[in-house]
Design a protein around this motif. Sequence first.
Motif, short mmCIF file in Angstrom:
data_model
loop_
_atom_site.label_atom_id
_atom_site.label_comp_id
_atom_site.label_asym_id
_atom_site.label_seq_id
_atom_site.Cartn_x
_atom_site.Cartn_y
_atom_site.Cartn_z
N PHE A 132 0.82 -1.39 0.20
CA PHE A 132 0.27 0.18 0.01
C PHE A 132 0.95 1.32 0.17
O PHE A 132 1.86 1.12 0.18
N GLY A 133 0.22 2.33 -0.20
CA GLY A 133 1.14 3.66 -0.22
C GLY A 133 1.13 4.27 1.07
O GLY A 133 1.21 3.56 2.31
N ASP A 134 1.21 5.66 1.10
CA ASP A 134 1.47 6.30 2.17
C ASP A 134 0.50 5.77 3.54
O ASP A 134 -0.79 5.80 3.24
N ILE A 135 1.08 5.75 4.56
CA ILE A 135 0.19 5.28 5.65
C ILE A 135 -0.99 6.64 6.14
O ILE A 135 -0.45 7.59 6.20
N GLY A 136 -2.15 6.07 6.10
CA GLY A 136 -3.27 7.12 6.39
C GLY A 136 -3.78 7.91 5.35
O GLY A 136 -4.79 8.58 5.26
N SER A 137 -3.16 7.50 4.08
CA SER A 137 -3.88 8.23 2.75
C SER A 137 -5.21 7.58 2.33
O SER A 137 -5.21 6.22 2.70
N THR A 138 -6.04 8.40 2.12
CA THR A 138 -7.23 7.86 1.65
C THR A 138 -7.17 6.87 0.54
O THR A 138 -7.76 5.81 0.68
N SER A 139 -6.57 7.42 -0.76
CA SER A 139 -6.87 6.56 -1.78
C SER A 139 -5.47 5.42 -1.93
O SER A 139 -5.75 4.73 -2.74
N ASN A 140 -4.66 5.66 -1.18
CA ASN A 140 -3.36 4.76 -1.13
C ASN A 140 -3.17 3.73 -0.11
O ASN A 140 -2.31 2.63 -0.16
N MET A 141 -4.20 3.91 0.96
CA MET A 141 -4.21 2.99 2.06
C MET A 141 -5.70 2.60 2.43
O MET A 141 -6.16 1.29 2.36
N LEU A 142 -6.46 3.55 2.77
CA LEU A 142 -7.62 3.29 3.50
C LEU A 142 -8.84 2.80 2.73
O LEU A 142 -9.48 1.67 2.66
N CYS A 143 -8.80 3.22 1.13
CA CYS A 143 -9.67 2.72 0.39
C CYS A 143 -9.19 1.56 -0.13
O CYS A 143 -10.35 0.58 -0.28
N PRO A 144 -7.94 1.14 -0.49
CA PRO A 144 -7.64 -0.18 -0.70
C PRO A 144 -8.20 -1.35 0.42
O PRO A 144 -8.26 -2.37 -0.15
N MET A 145 -7.90 -0.85 1.37
CA MET A 145 -8.05 -1.64 2.41
C MET A 145 -9.65 -2.06 2.71
O MET A 145 -9.92 -3.35 2.80
N GLN A 146 -10.49 -1.06 2.55
CA GLN A 146 -11.67 -1.22 2.42
C GLN A 146 -12.22 -2.15 1.19
O GLN A 146 -13.14 -2.86 1.43
N LEU A 147 -11.42 -1.97 0.24
CA LEU A 147 -11.99 -2.75 -1.01
C LEU A 147 -11.92 -4.20 -0.62
O LEU A 147 -12.68 -4.94 -1.03
N MET A 148 -10.57 -4.54 -0.14
CA MET A 148 -10.32 -5.97 0.24
C MET A 148 -11.41 -6.41 1.22
O MET A 148 -12.01 -7.36 0.98
N ALA A 149 -11.81 -5.71 2.27
CA ALA A 149 -12.96 -5.97 3.25
C ALA A 149 -14.17 -6.15 2.28
O ALA A 149 -14.95 -7.19 2.84
N ASP A 150 -14.43 -5.41 1.62
CA ASP A 150 -15.69 -5.47 0.67
C ASP A 150 -16.04 -6.70 0.15
O ASP A 150 -17.17 -7.48 -0.23
N TYR A 151 -14.84 -7.44 -0.07
CA TYR A 151 -14.66 -8.62 -1.13
C TYR A 151 -14.48 -9.87 -0.07
O TYR A 151 -14.15 -10.93 -0.46
N GLY A 152 -14.46 -9.61 1.27
CA GLY A 152 -14.41 -10.74 2.28
C GLY A 152 -12.95 -10.95 2.78
O GLY A 152 -12.76 -12.08 3.46
N VAL A 153 -11.79 -10.24 2.52
CA VAL A 153 -10.62 -10.35 2.88
C VAL A 153 -10.44 -9.32 3.97
O VAL A 153 -10.35 -8.01 3.62
N ASN A 154 -9.82 -9.73 5.16
CA ASN A 154 -9.55 -8.75 6.29
C ASN A 154 -8.16 -8.25 5.97
O ASN A 154 -7.02 -8.89 6.05
N PRO A 155 -8.15 -6.85 5.56
CA PRO A 155 -6.77 -6.44 5.42
C PRO A 155 -5.77 -6.34 6.44
O PRO A 155 -4.60 -6.03 6.37
#
Length: 290
Positions: A132-155
């Motif tokens: 992932f990108g910068d820690i705390g970044s909306t588009s480079n951390m938080l959003c990709p982690m949420q995207l993974m969770a949306d597909y059932g994988v705990n980031p």
Amino acid sequence: MSLKTLLMGAAVAVLGASAVSAETWSIAVTDVEGLERLQAEWGPFKAALETATGQTFEFFPVSSRTAAAEALRGETVDFVITGPAEYIVINTLTEATPLIGFGRPDYRCAIIVRAESGIDSMEDLRGKTVAFGDIGSTSNMLCPMQLMADYGVNPVNDIERVHTARNIAHEALKAGDVAAIGINEGSWISSARDNDTSVPYGFFRVLARSGDLPNDMIMAGAHVPTEVQTMIRDAIIANKDQIITAITSHEENDKYIGMDLVTIEDANYDIVRSMYTTAGYPQFDNFIGE
């Protein structure tokens, strides 16, 4: 839109500006350090904002997101330009409110893999390393982690997570050192994929992508009078073309090319609060990585 409607809108903007006496207001930008950079990158915006509102603005340099929050809480800065993730924490700490959204085109995140990696679903990433990108970044951390969770994988628990710069993550994925990258898709395409001639088109594949993310913004301190906030908001909307041209006149703001300026409200950012919770930070009172 009819000429009459346009004239009425202009009249409202003028009346709103004249109802508030001219003042000097301070403004900070959370990802720009130093007065010299502020003047170079945001000076044209400041000038356009002063023309639109009839008010005077002065830059207030901040060294970090925390410094911006403290300045708002101490009422030494009045307005802050910041991103969605930063807003969530600043709002919690200071009760500052969103004023104007910077509607960025193609502002979304994605999970990228190599096309021939054998990774065909999010489930295939379990136990693997994802960059992932910068820690705390909306588009480079938080959003990709949420995207993974949306597909059932705990980031937090189901993958090995690393954080690095976008270009390093790109090279690591290309070399097979990581199984996937979670990244701002638009930035990755423009700066990495489309400029990398060492691999053929189609070497990478988007495993999943998000919808459009909430906007960057201008936020107002809780101490700024409501009538001032309303006047400035309305003046910006009435003069958006000139202000957008000013913002995008410096190459450091190229990410805003094609943008719109829109009215926003706090509820638009509840999705980012969900991202914080998914990433393991449900209190919203600390900047991740700071």
